[in-house]
Design a protein around this motif. Structure first.
Motif, PDB file in Angstrom:
ATOM      1  N   ALA A  58      -0.364   1.168  -4.036  1.00 28.11           N
ATOM      2  CA  ALA A  58      -0.621   0.480  -2.771  1.00 28.11           C
ATOM      3  C   ALA A  58       0.626   0.523  -1.901  1.00 28.11           C
ATOM      4  O   ALA A  58       1.747   0.474  -2.393  1.00 28.11           O
ATOM      5  CB  ALA A  58      -1.045  -0.953  -3.045  1.00 28.11           C
ATOM      6  N   LYS A  59       0.408   0.591  -0.590  1.00 29.03           N
ATOM      7  CA  LYS A  59       1.509   0.765   0.352  1.00 29.03           C
ATOM      8  C   LYS A  59       1.827  -0.520   1.095  1.00 29.03           C
ATOM      9  O   LYS A  59       0.975  -1.367   1.292  1.00 29.03           O
ATOM     10  CB  LYS A  59       1.143   1.836   1.370  1.00 29.03           C
ATOM     11  N   ASP A  60       3.056  -0.598   1.533  1.00 31.72           N
ATOM     12  CA  ASP A  60       3.525  -1.605   2.471  1.00 31.72           C
ATOM     13  C   ASP A  60       4.453  -0.911   3.437  1.00 31.72           C
ATOM     14  O   ASP A  60       5.198  -0.021   3.059  1.00 31.72           O
ATOM     15  CB  ASP A  60       4.293  -2.726   1.753  1.00 31.72           C
ATOM     16  N   SER A  77       0.661   1.253   9.901  1.00 28.94           N
ATOM     17  CA  SER A  77       1.343   0.390   8.940  1.00 28.94           C
ATOM     18  C   SER A  77       0.367  -0.203   7.940  1.00 28.94           C
ATOM     19  O   SER A  77      -0.809  -0.400   8.245  1.00 28.94           O
ATOM     20  CB  SER A  77       2.056  -0.766   9.656  1.00 28.94           C
ATOM     21  N   TYR A  78       0.890  -0.478   6.763  1.00 36.49           N
ATOM     22  CA  TYR A  78       0.154  -1.182   5.726  1.00 36.49           C
ATOM     23  C   TYR A  78       0.833  -2.513   5.460  1.00 36.49           C
ATOM     24  O   TYR A  78       2.053  -2.634   5.555  1.00 36.49           O
ATOM     25  CB  TYR A  78       0.156  -0.385   4.417  1.00 36.49           C
ATOM     26  N   ARG A  79       0.019  -3.498   5.112  1.00 41.77           N
ATOM     27  CA  ARG A  79       0.528  -4.767   4.619  1.00 41.77           C
ATOM     28  C   ARG A  79      -0.313  -5.120   3.398  1.00 41.77           C
ATOM     29  O   ARG A  79      -1.539  -5.158   3.487  1.00 41.77           O
ATOM     30  CB  ARG A  79       0.401  -5.864   5.663  1.00 41.77           C
ATOM     31  N   ASN A  80       0.354  -5.341   2.278  1.00 37.04           N
ATOM     32  CA  ASN A  80      -0.337  -5.649   1.016  1.00 37.04           C
ATOM     33  C   ASN A  80      -1.380  -4.586   0.662  1.00 37.04           C
ATOM     34  O   ASN A  80      -2.467  -4.898   0.196  1.00 37.04           O
ATOM     35  CB  ASN A  80      -0.982  -7.029   1.072  1.00 37.04           C
ATOM     36  N   GLY A  81      -1.051  -3.313   0.942  1.00 37.11           N
ATOM     37  CA  GLY A  81      -1.933  -2.201   0.590  1.00 37.11           C
ATOM     38  C   GLY A  81      -3.103  -1.990   1.528  1.00 37.11           C
ATOM     39  O   GLY A  81      -3.958  -1.145   1.272  1.00 37.11           O
ATOM     40  N   LYS A  82      -3.166  -2.739   2.648  1.00 41.94           N
ATOM     41  CA  LYS A  82      -4.270  -2.606   3.599  1.00 41.94           C
ATOM     42  C   LYS A  82      -3.719  -2.257   4.975  1.00 41.94           C
ATOM     43  O   LYS A  82      -2.637  -2.694   5.351  1.00 41.94           O
ATOM     44  CB  LYS A  82      -5.058  -3.914   3.688  1.00 41.94           C
ATOM     45  N   ASP A  84      -2.818  -2.435   8.694  1.00 45.45           N
ATOM     46  CA  ASP A  84      -2.526  -3.608   9.499  1.00 45.45           C
ATOM     47  C   ASP A  84      -1.772  -3.173  10.745  1.00 45.45           C
ATOM     48  O   ASP A  84      -0.795  -2.436  10.648  1.00 45.45           O
ATOM     49  CB  ASP A  84      -1.685  -4.609   8.693  1.00 45.45           C
ATOM     50  N   ASP A 104      -5.796  -6.842   8.135  1.00 41.63           N
ATOM     51  CA  ASP A 104      -6.199  -7.026   6.740  1.00 41.63           C
ATOM     52  C   ASP A 104      -7.171  -5.931   6.269  1.00 41.63           C
ATOM     53  O   ASP A 104      -8.144  -6.201   5.579  1.00 41.63           O
ATOM     54  CB  ASP A 104      -6.810  -8.405   6.566  1.00 41.63           C
TER      55      ASP A 104
END
Length: 150
Positions: A58-60, A77-82, A84, A104
């Protein structure tokens, strides 16, 4: 495997998909702030590009995806793998393909898709991955051809 990234370009006129793409796999290099690794994309019968990603990774942070040619394919961009924030996708020529906002992991906010020549194809708004409000559709010359209220 988890399908993480899907977008559609529409079929090319006058060719079926096997003629247009040769049904061949294409390698791309995916780079994020932590590492670089090779992934594989395929084109299915609906002429959609699909990126398959391992859920263990998963990415951040910022994410950049490139065509095999080295041209930028997508950034966001990713935040907590999602997903965002604002995501932008480009044709291999470098022209803008689409842009959308995510929250999200779901489309939330304005989204716009462009023809390969750079003209706006359609635009509208999403809330939690659902179309809302007025959606506008344009022909290849940029003329409004249809409005739909969702």
């Amino acid at each position: 495997m988890l399908i993480l990234f899907i977008y559609s370009s529409g079929c090319k006129e006058g060719k079926n998909n096997s003629q247009a793409s040769g049904n061949e796999n294409k390698d791309v290099v995916v780079q994020d702030s932590l590492k670089q690794k090779r992934e594989q994309t395929t084109q299915d019968e609906d002429y959609k590009n699909v990126l398959i990603e391992d859920p263990e990774n998963a990415k951040d942070g910022e994410h950049f995806q490139y065509y095999k040619s080295g041209n930028l394919k997508a950034k966001g961009s990713y935040r907590n793998g999602k997903r965002d924030g604002h995501w932008t996708v480009f044709y291999e020529s470098g022209l803008l393909w689409s842009e959308a906002d995510y929250k999200d992991g779901k489309k939330s906010g304005k989204a716009t898709v462009y023809y390969p020549g750079g003209q706006k194809r359609y635009e509208g708004t999403y809330e939690s991955d659902k179309r809302v409000g007025v959606w506008r559709f344009y022909d290849k010359d940029g003329h409004l051809i249809k409005e739909e209220n969702q």
